[in-house]
Design an enzyme around this catalytic site. Structure first.
Site, short mmCIF file in Angstrom:
data_model
loop_
_atom_site.label_atom_id
_atom_site.label_comp_id
_atom_site.label_asym_id
_atom_site.label_seq_id
_atom_site.Cartn_x
_atom_site.Cartn_y
_atom_site.Cartn_z
N TRP A 153 36.86 18.13 -70.55
CA TRP A 153 37.85 17.48 -69.67
C TRP A 153 37.68 15.97 -69.79
O TRP A 153 36.55 15.45 -69.75
CB TRP A 153 37.60 17.96 -68.23
N ASP A 234 30.10 23.09 -64.11
CA ASP A 234 31.34 22.70 -63.48
C ASP A 234 32.21 23.95 -63.38
O ASP A 234 32.63 24.50 -64.40
CB ASP A 234 32.05 21.62 -64.30
N LYS A 270 42.53 24.72 -57.86
CA LYS A 270 43.29 25.72 -58.62
C LYS A 270 43.33 27.08 -57.92
O LYS A 270 44.39 27.68 -57.77
CB LYS A 270 42.68 25.89 -60.02
#
Length: 421
Positions: A153, A234, A270
């Site tokens: 990311w 993560d 999300k």
């Protein structure tokens, strides 16, 4: 009269001098930052074609291409509103009922980690990473260097660098197979100096959508353990990746079971659709309760000057969903529905490309997982998609599968076929 003229003259000179000083602004040497990444949204909005497709958005969309409010979240919010709760400050580490529920969700209700955990509510997953980076920079006894996957990311490197850590990369993606470079990954883990910090995506790797299998995770864990490395996970997509909260947490829970006292960043953007509420958690598994108490004290010392204490509304929503059996059961079904829609869109895109007669192997579209997929298209081909077919995504070939719908998947496949063959 002369005295008055002299005073006026001096004032004019002083004013001119002050004006000259002000002309050299304090911020005159601040450089212009780079433009917004790729400008996908701007290009999409400027396109007047009524069948344009935006595959750059990093948020879930329903099959009509609209933002989605989970019914369980909507019900939880109504319960909170009806309770007329006060808007007093949370503690430095947030709302305890939320952090406890977030820990159970991540580690499992029977995990040995729960009794020796230091955890804080954070400003979504990004805030969790930032707290983690700052804690490692201040307290990790080894080198202040963190290894992240290549690619990762885009914000990972920036967050860790701003935390004061040096950032290095380990092998992850194989562009030739459009899959995992497992051999390179393990080799890099073994080659890194003992006691290095490695950051792993727990599931739904962003941006590639390529995840290790459970067996590969076991080999990764063994390599990490052999080198005495420290693991920082993560987990931004628990439940949202496969539709199964337990399956998506496999790597996190396995590492803990094998004796690793990991660090973990969680996000509820999300899997609960709470993007704008900025709700997350950061936790560290400690050796025992006494160590957890000391670590907790140092996390509070970090958080206090950063933002004092976190916002409460998003945490109340997540806590209500996780701690209310009826809402929790409904949420599990809803998050699976979101994951299943994305899985279905992957299959439809692959099927449409094959029906068009494409000679390329598109199996990676369905073997990858999560919101994002690496198509294998080149930057030039991505430009062609945008300029000739009004399909917008990042130049590295990454698409947001959430932007695909039953209405546009056929046209998308045709566009890719015309560009790629």
């Amino acid at each position: 009269m002369l005295s008055s003229l002299r005073i006026a003259s001096r004032r004019a000179v002083t004013a001119r001098s002050f004006g000259a000083v002000r002309a050299a602004s304090t911020w005159a040497n601040v450089p212009q930052g780079p433009p917004a990444i790729l400008g996908i949204t701007e290009a999409f909005n400027a396109d007047s074609f009524n069948q344009k497709i935006n595959l750059g958005v990093g948020a879930y969309r329903d099959d009509k291409g609209k933002p989605h409010l989970l019914p369980s979240v909507q019900k939880a919010e109504k319960l909170i509103f009806d309770s007329r709760l006060f808007k007093e400050y949370a503690g430095i580490t947030g709302i305890p009922a939320f952090t406890k529920a977030a820990a159970v969700l991540a580690y499992g209700k029977d995990s040995s980690a729960l009794d020796r955990l230091a955890i804080t509510q954070s400003i979504s997953g990004t805030g969790a990473l930032r707290i983690g980076g700052a804690f490692l920079e201040r307290h990790y006894p080894g080198a202040k260097k963190i290894y992240i996957p290549n690619p990762s990311w885009a914000n990972h490197a920036a967050v860790f660098k701003d935390s004061g850590l040096e950032v290095a990369k380990y092998s992850y993606y194989n562009k030739d197979t459009i899959g995992l470079d497992f051999e390179g990954l393990v080799a890099d883990i073994k080659a890194a100096p003992q006691g290095s910090i490695f950051m792993f995506h727990a599931c739904a790797h962003n941006p590639t959508g390529v995840d290790p299998t459970p067996e590969q995770w076991k080999e990764i864990e063994a390599a990490v353990k052999a080198q005495g490395h420290y693991a920082f996970f993560d987990m931004a997509y628990q439940g949202f990746a496969s539709g199964d909260i337990h399956k998506d947490a496999f790597a996190v829970r396995y590492f803990v079971e094998q004796g690793h006292n990991i660090a973990l960043a969680q996000s509820f953007a999300k899997n609960m659709g709470l993007y704008g509420e900025r709700i997350g958690a950061f936790s560290i598994v400690c050796a025992d309760a006494a160590e957890a108490k000391r670590v907790d004290s140092q996390i509070k010392i970090l958080v206090r000057p950063l933002y004092s204490n976190p916002p409460i509304h998003g945490a109340r929503i997540a806590e209500k969903v996780l701690n209310t059996p009826e809402l929790y059961d409904a949420w599990l079904l809803e998050v699976k529905e979101m994951a299943d829609r994305i899985i279905t869109m992957r299959a439809l895109l692959k099927d449409n490309l094959e029906k068009l007669g494409s000679k390329h192997d598109w199996s990676h579209i369905t073997s990858q997982i999560g919101m994002f997929a690496y198509t294998g298209l080149t930057p030039a081909e991505m430009d062609q998609l945008a300029e000739e077919h009004s399909v917008y995504a990042t130049k590295d070939g990454r698409i947001s599968v959430a932007g695909i719908t039953t209405a546009n998947v056929g046209r998308l496949a045709e566009a890719i076929f015309k560009v790629k063959g």
